[in-house]
Design an enzyme around this catalytic site. Structure first.
Site, PDB file in Angstrom:
ATOM      1  N   ARG A   1       0.867  -1.183   0.000  1.00  0.00           N
ATOM      2  CA  ARG A   1       0.000   0.000   0.000  1.00  0.00           C
ATOM      3  C   ARG A   1       0.902   1.232   0.000  1.00  0.00           C
ATOM      4  O   ARG A   1       2.117   1.123   0.164  1.00  0.00           O
ATOM      5  CB  ARG A   1      -1.031   0.012   1.134  1.00  0.00           C
ATOM      6  CG  ARG A   1      -0.724  -0.670   2.407  1.00  0.00           C
ATOM      7  CD  ARG A   1       0.415  -0.056   3.181  1.00  0.00           C
ATOM      8  NE  ARG A   1       0.211   1.382   3.356  1.00  0.00           N
ATOM      9  CZ  ARG A   1       1.159   2.242   3.607  1.00  0.00           C
ATOM     10  NH1 ARG A   1       2.430   1.848   3.698  1.00  0.00           N
ATOM     11  NH2 ARG A   1       0.919   3.518   3.766  1.00  0.00           N
TER      12      ARG A   1
ATOM     13  N   ARG B   1      -7.232  -0.276  -6.972  1.00  0.00           N
ATOM     14  CA  ARG B   1      -7.559   0.769  -5.986  1.00  0.00           C
ATOM     15  C   ARG B   1      -7.814   2.076  -6.752  1.00  0.00           C
ATOM     16  O   ARG B   1      -7.150   2.330  -7.762  1.00  0.00           O
ATOM     17  CB  ARG B   1      -6.425   0.961  -4.953  1.00  0.00           C
ATOM     18  CG  ARG B   1      -6.348  -0.188  -3.947  1.00  0.00           C
ATOM     19  CD  ARG B   1      -5.462   0.117  -2.763  1.00  0.00           C
ATOM     20  NE  ARG B   1      -6.112   0.956  -1.779  1.00  0.00           N
ATOM     21  CZ  ARG B   1      -5.467   1.467  -0.714  1.00  0.00           C
ATOM     22  NH1 ARG B   1      -4.178   1.216  -0.519  1.00  0.00           N
ATOM     23  NH2 ARG B   1      -6.117   2.222   0.155  1.00  0.00           N
TER      24      ARG B   1
ATOM     25  N   ASP C   1      -1.681  10.814  -2.019  1.00  0.00           N
ATOM     26  CA  ASP C   1      -2.086   9.809  -3.014  1.00  0.00           C
ATOM     27  C   ASP C   1      -2.409  10.438  -4.355  1.00  0.00           C
ATOM     28  O   ASP C   1      -2.343   9.769  -5.392  1.00  0.00           O
ATOM     29  CB  ASP C   1      -3.297   9.021  -2.506  1.00  0.00           C
ATOM     30  CG  ASP C   1      -2.852   8.142  -1.354  1.00  0.00           C
ATOM     31  OD1 ASP C   1      -2.791   8.655  -0.218  1.00  0.00           O
ATOM     32  OD2 ASP C   1      -2.502   6.982  -1.608  1.00  0.00           O
TER      33      ASP C   1
ATOM     34  N   ASN D   1      -5.074  12.539   0.688  1.00  0.00           N
ATOM     35  CA  ASN D   1      -4.190  11.678   1.486  1.00  0.00           C
ATOM     36  C   ASN D   1      -5.056  10.917   2.490  1.00  0.00           C
ATOM     37  O   ASN D   1      -6.275  11.081   2.550  1.00  0.00           O
ATOM     38  CB  ASN D   1      -3.106  12.510   2.184  1.00  0.00           C
ATOM     39  CG  ASN D   1      -2.010  11.638   2.770  1.00  0.00           C
ATOM     40  OD1 ASN D   1      -1.523  10.719   2.112  1.00  0.00           O
ATOM     41  ND2 ASN D   1      -1.633  11.883   4.012  1.00  0.00           N
ATOM     42  N   LYS D   2      -4.411  10.084   3.260  1.00  0.00           N
ATOM     43  CA  LYS D   2      -5.096   9.218   4.218  1.00  0.00           C
ATOM     44  C   LYS D   2      -6.116   9.982   5.061  1.00  0.00           C
ATOM     45  O   LYS D   2      -5.836  11.097   5.502  1.00  0.00           O
ATOM     46  CB  LYS D   2      -4.036   8.566   5.117  1.00  0.00           C
ATOM     47  CG  LYS D   2      -4.522   7.630   6.180  1.00  0.00           C
ATOM     48  CD  LYS D   2      -5.448   6.557   5.684  1.00  0.00           C
ATOM     49  CE  LYS D   2      -4.882   5.746   4.533  1.00  0.00           C
ATOM     50  NZ  LYS D   2      -5.910   4.903   3.857  1.00  0.00           N
TER      51      LYS D   2
HETATM   52  O1  MRU Z   1      -4.448   3.269   2.248  1.00  0.00           O
HETATM   53  P1  MRU Z   1      -2.968   3.440   2.107  1.00  0.00           P
HETATM   54  O2  MRU Z   1      -2.195   2.884   3.244  1.00  0.00           O
HETATM   55  O3  MRU Z   1      -2.473   2.974   0.767  1.00  0.00           O
HETATM   56  O4  MRU Z   1      -2.772   5.011   2.142  1.00  0.00           O
HETATM   57  C1  MRU Z   1      -1.472   5.531   2.029  1.00  0.00           C
HETATM   58  C2  MRU Z   1      -1.409   6.995   2.223  1.00  0.00           C
HETATM   59  O5  MRU Z   1      -2.397   7.667   2.377  1.00  0.00           O
HETATM   60  C3  MRU Z   1      -0.049   7.625   2.132  1.00  0.00           C
HETATM   61  O6  MRU Z   1       0.017   8.735   2.967  1.00  0.00           O
HETATM   62  C4  MRU Z   1       0.180   8.070   0.688  1.00  0.00           C
HETATM   63  O7  MRU Z   1       0.000   6.999  -0.194  1.00  0.00           O
HETATM   64  C5  MRU Z   1       1.518   8.639   0.478  1.00  0.00           C
HETATM   65  S1  MRU Z   1       2.738   7.372   0.480  1.00  0.00           S
HETATM   66  C6  MRU Z   1       4.220   8.013   0.072  1.00  0.00           C
END
Ligand code: MRU
Length: 348
Positions: free
Chosen positions: A52, A95, A239, A249-250
């Site tokens: 991920r 995704r 992302d 982002n997350k």
């Molecule tokens: O759901 P995930 O764990 O794939 O989400 C990841 C994130 O939100 C990260 O902060 C993002 O991908 C940046 S990674 C360099």
């Protein structure tokens, strides 16, 4: 790319003609690599979060294309380009939010269109190049951001934007690694990042592997951390960055950005240009992934909510560009990002 004592973790490896992924669902308790030799399993690994993080899933998909090409060329040396389209679509459906996935597939597709011979070694070299370029971009972003951070700073990061989420070294954690190595940081805080716990399971594990001390906070403690002037920067990855500078982002990143502005804490987004989506005009156009309610209602298979409760589980949010102090890319810094500045950087 050089590995030093603050950069020892790698989540994606190509060896013996196979793809190996560190199973991030099992960390921090178990360190186990899974082996991939077919494209459907690679797509499932992305969906199920064996791997991920935006750049990491792009790199994984690029290796998935190599695996698909090997099979399709064996199947038909004349029709493999048509046949592989089904595989590219399957990878693209794994995704929805991270643009790096689509960026990497598109880069591989362009090369496929130009190939006339056996594609495997050509595509493998390209996937390795995507991987190496990502690590190099992360090192460059670390260097560029060093000048922004004062000595004796303390910072907070969210989710995992480290080696595990990229080709290696990390975006937000790359900056933190660079600052730690330069002796600029007093403390690194990571929040848990509910519900999947990327902060407490992955970021804390990764930093400790690399001898960087880390202090965990509950997600709800972030505003108090800022109110008590315990940090001067929040440093996150992304992302997808829209053409106007809005940042996906997350989930929880937006909360942090609002609170940071209120408390006078600076907010930094670190992302390679492969994360900037010029075809996505604004944050409203970013598809947000919703995941299974069970990710919120249970933990490691154990229920953690009242039986019968429902759950709303968006796993990304969008922070408006106006709340971002700086975006760090490998091509340079964008202070107070807006559409004109993003366009100028991407044209350069
Ligand atoms: O759901 P995930 O764990 O794939 O989400 C990841 C994130 O939100 C990260 O902060 C993002 O991908 C940046 S990674 C360099």
């Amino acid at each position: 790319m050089t590995i030093n004592k603050h950069d020892t973790v790698r989540a994606i490896e190509w060896k013996n003609d196979r793809l190996y992924l560190l199973d991030q669902r099992l960390l921090p308790d178990t360190r186990k690599e899974l082996e991939y030799t077919d494209v459907a399993s690679v797509a499932t690994a992305i969906t199920d979060m064996v791997v991920r993080g935006a750049p990491a899933i792009g790199i994984t998909a690029a290796f998935g294309v190599v695996i698909a090409a090997r099979r399709r060329y064996q199947q038909s040396t004349t029709d493999w380009k048509e046949l592989i389209e089904e595989d590219l679509s399957m990878l693209a459906a794994s995704r929805p939010t991270a643009i790096n996935l689509f960026w990497a597939i598109e880069r591989m597709r362009e090369l496929i269109n130009a190939i006339d011979a056996d594609p495997v070694s050509i595509l493998l070299n390209e996937a390795k190049r995507i991987h190496d370029e990502d690590i190099a971009a992360n090192y460059r972003m670390g260097e560029l951001a060093l000048g922004l951070i004062q000595d004796h700073s303390s910072v907070l990061t969210h989710c995992n934007a480290g080696s595990l989420a990229t080709g290696g070294y990390g975006t937000a954690l790359g900056v933190i690694r660079a600052c730690w190595t330069a002796g600029k940081l007093d403390s690194v805080y990571a929040d848990e990042t509910r519900p999947w716990l990327q902060g407490s399971r992955l970021t804390a594990w990764e930093l400790l592997q690399d001898q960087i001390p880390v202090t965990l906070i509950a997600e709800g403690a972030a505003s108090m951390l800022m109110q008590q002037r315990m940090i001067s920067w929040i440093i996150v990855g992304s992302d997808r960055i829209a053409a106007n500078g809005d940042v996906a982002n997350k989930i929880g990143t937006y909360n942090l950005a609002i609170s940071a502005r209120y408390h006078g804490v600076k907010f930094m987004v670190v992302a390679p240009t492969s994360t900037i989506a010029m075809q996505t005009p604004t944050g409203k156009d970013i598809p947000i992934e919703f995941r299974d309610a069970d990710e919120l209602l249970s933990l490691s298979g154990q229920p953690v909510a009242a039986s019968g409760a429902e759950a709303w589980n968006p796993v990304f949010d969008v922070t408006p560009a106006s709340l971002v102090d700086v975006i760090v890319t490998e091509k340079g810094l964008i202070q107070a990002p807006d559409e004109a500045k993003i366009h100028a950087l991407m044209r350069a």
